[in-house]
Enzyme design. Structure first.
Site: not given
Ligand code: NAD
Length: 389
Positions: A126, A131, A134, A137, A233
């Site tokens: 990530r 990106q 990905d 995403s 994450y």
């Molecule tokens: P994910 O699908 O693993 O999780 C979804 C969300 O659930 C996350 O925001 C996490 O913080 C939240 N979560 C976990 N436990 C929780 C709890 N107990 N209560 C409330 N919320 C909880 O994550 P995702 O959506 O695939 O990605 C998360 C983050 O990763 C993104 O927001 C971003 O910061 C990062 N990301 C970066 C890139 C990049 O740089 N290219 C790409 C994708 C994601």
């Protein structure tokens, strides 16, 4: 080298790994492109569209004989049909697809034993550089959108406020738990549809993102320092933390007409955020959409791909919302796959240079062995000293 696009076999999987618009880019890479007949039909792309784009239309048998197969789902992500397909693939063939390697290390190990080279797209780092490859995403984004549409359809209310000659209707209250990629898109979609929207996430950094979409961020008096792992994450927290979180969330959940759950911890069971008790306190007619149902569920009582009604509250556990918007999700997935493959080809595919980060992070099996450290660990295997070529 021949690459073949497989027709998906998992029931309900309507997506296709490469759309006709992606064929030209693969041909430009010097690849011979074959597409299994009707591979794109469920997503709205016909064989003629692929033919016009420069692909040969082939049978499944022929597609499975290619040097490299491209799919949405393979290995652990492909269900029961995978074993038969795996046996029909050429030894040394490369597979590029979602493979569910962390939850299905044994299935990946069997593919490694067959001599396959496996690239699991869930493992694309990530990072900003990766990106455009990905798939997590690109697909989660549409799942978040779709979750709101599904909730709105099941809700005996409308989402926006509406003033009519027959009276004024108040907006529905939508709460989104977990504001990552899917959650933020759910928030944006519910806002666009006129709902009164709140979002909550364990990672404090998310507050600003939720607010920038015009939604309210639910703040709970919890110690969340250390809740964020590398790559953005969430980290798994202790059971005591989750118990307190549920206690504090109870009132907000009870006051919501729609709760959309998207909270996940990579490679682990999803945390329970909404208990049966909390559901019992919701108003009859309310709707919970649990996008984590496949990973054990954020909501107690949700079941994968089932509709459960408890005390008048409808709990939905859809596991493949991206497939419901297959035309667009295939377009995005295809762009991810083509960019990924272009990257691998540049890095020397099929013998991708060992110092290539994206290749290394996604490579699960090569040369008859499981090579990915995390997948080996999950399969109970010791670390490898070097990756076989
Ligand atoms: P994910 O699908 O693993 O999780 C979804 C969300 O659930 C996350 O925001 C996490 O913080 C939240 N979560 C976990 N436990 C929780 C709890 N107990 N209560 C409330 N919320 C909880 O994550 P995702 O959506 O695939 O990605 C998360 C983050 O990763 C993104 O927001 C971003 O910061 C990062 N990301 C970066 C890139 C990049 O740089 N290219 C790409 C994708 C994601």
């Amino acid at each position: 080298m021949q690459v073949a696009v497989l027709k998906e076999t998992v029931p309900g999987e309507r997506r296709v790994a490469v759309v006709p618009a992606g064929v030209g880019a693969l041909v430009k890479l010097g690849l011979d492109v074959a597409v299994e007949s009707a591979a794109g039909a469920a997503a709205g792309f016909g064989d003629d569209d692929y033919r016009s784009a420069g692909a040969a239309i082939v049978s499944r048998e022929q597609a499975l004989a290619a040097d490299c197969v491209l799919a949405v789902r393979a290995c652990g992500a492909a269900g029961d049909r995978w074993t038969a397909d795996c046996d029909r693939l050429r030894p040394h063939a490369a597979v590029v697809a979602l493979c569910d390697p962390l939850s299905s290390p044994e299935v990946c190990r069997a593919a490694a034993d067959r001599g396959l080279t496996l690239y699991a797209l869930e493992l694309v780092p990530r990072t900003t550089r990766a990106q455009s490859m990905d798939v997590l995403s690109s697909q989660a984004n549409i799942a978040g959108y779709r979750a709101v549409i599904v909730a709105a359809a099941a809700l005996p209310r409308i989402l926006p406020m509406m003033t009519t000659a027959a009276g004024t209707l108040t907006p529905a209250k939508v709460l989104v738990l977990g504001a990552g990629v899917a959650g933020l898109q759910a928030i944006a979609t519910a806002k666009r549809l006129g709902a009164q929207v709140s979002g909550y996430d364990v990672r404090p950094a998310v507050k600003e993102q939720v607010q920038s979409l015009g939604a309210k961020f639910v703040e709970l008096p919890l110690e969340t320092g250390g809740s964020e792992a590398a790559g953005g994450y969430a980290k798994a927290m202790g059971e005591e933390f989750y118990a307190r979180q549920r206690e504090l969330l109870g009132r907000v959940v009870a006051d919501s007409d729609v709760v959309i759950c998207t909270a996940l911890i990579p490679g682990q069971k999803a945390p329970v955020l909404v208990t049966a008790d909390m559901v019992a306190r919701m108003r009859p007619g309310s709707v919970v959409v649990d996008l984590a149902a496949e990973r054990g569920g954020n909501c107690e009582g949700s079941r994968p791909d089932e509709t459960v009604v408890v005390g008048g509250v409808t709990i939905l556990g859809p596991t493949n919302l991206p497939a419901e918007a297959a035309f667009h999700t295939s377009q995005l997935y295809s762009r991810n796959v083509v960019t990924f493959l272009a990257h691998l080809v540049k890095a020397g595919f099929p013998d991708v240079a060992a110092d290539d980060e994206i290749g290394r992070e996604t490579l699960v099996a090569r040369g008859g062995r499981l090579v990915h450290p995390k997948v080996r660990e999950r399969a109970g295997l010791p670390p490898l000293e070097s990756i076989p070529s």
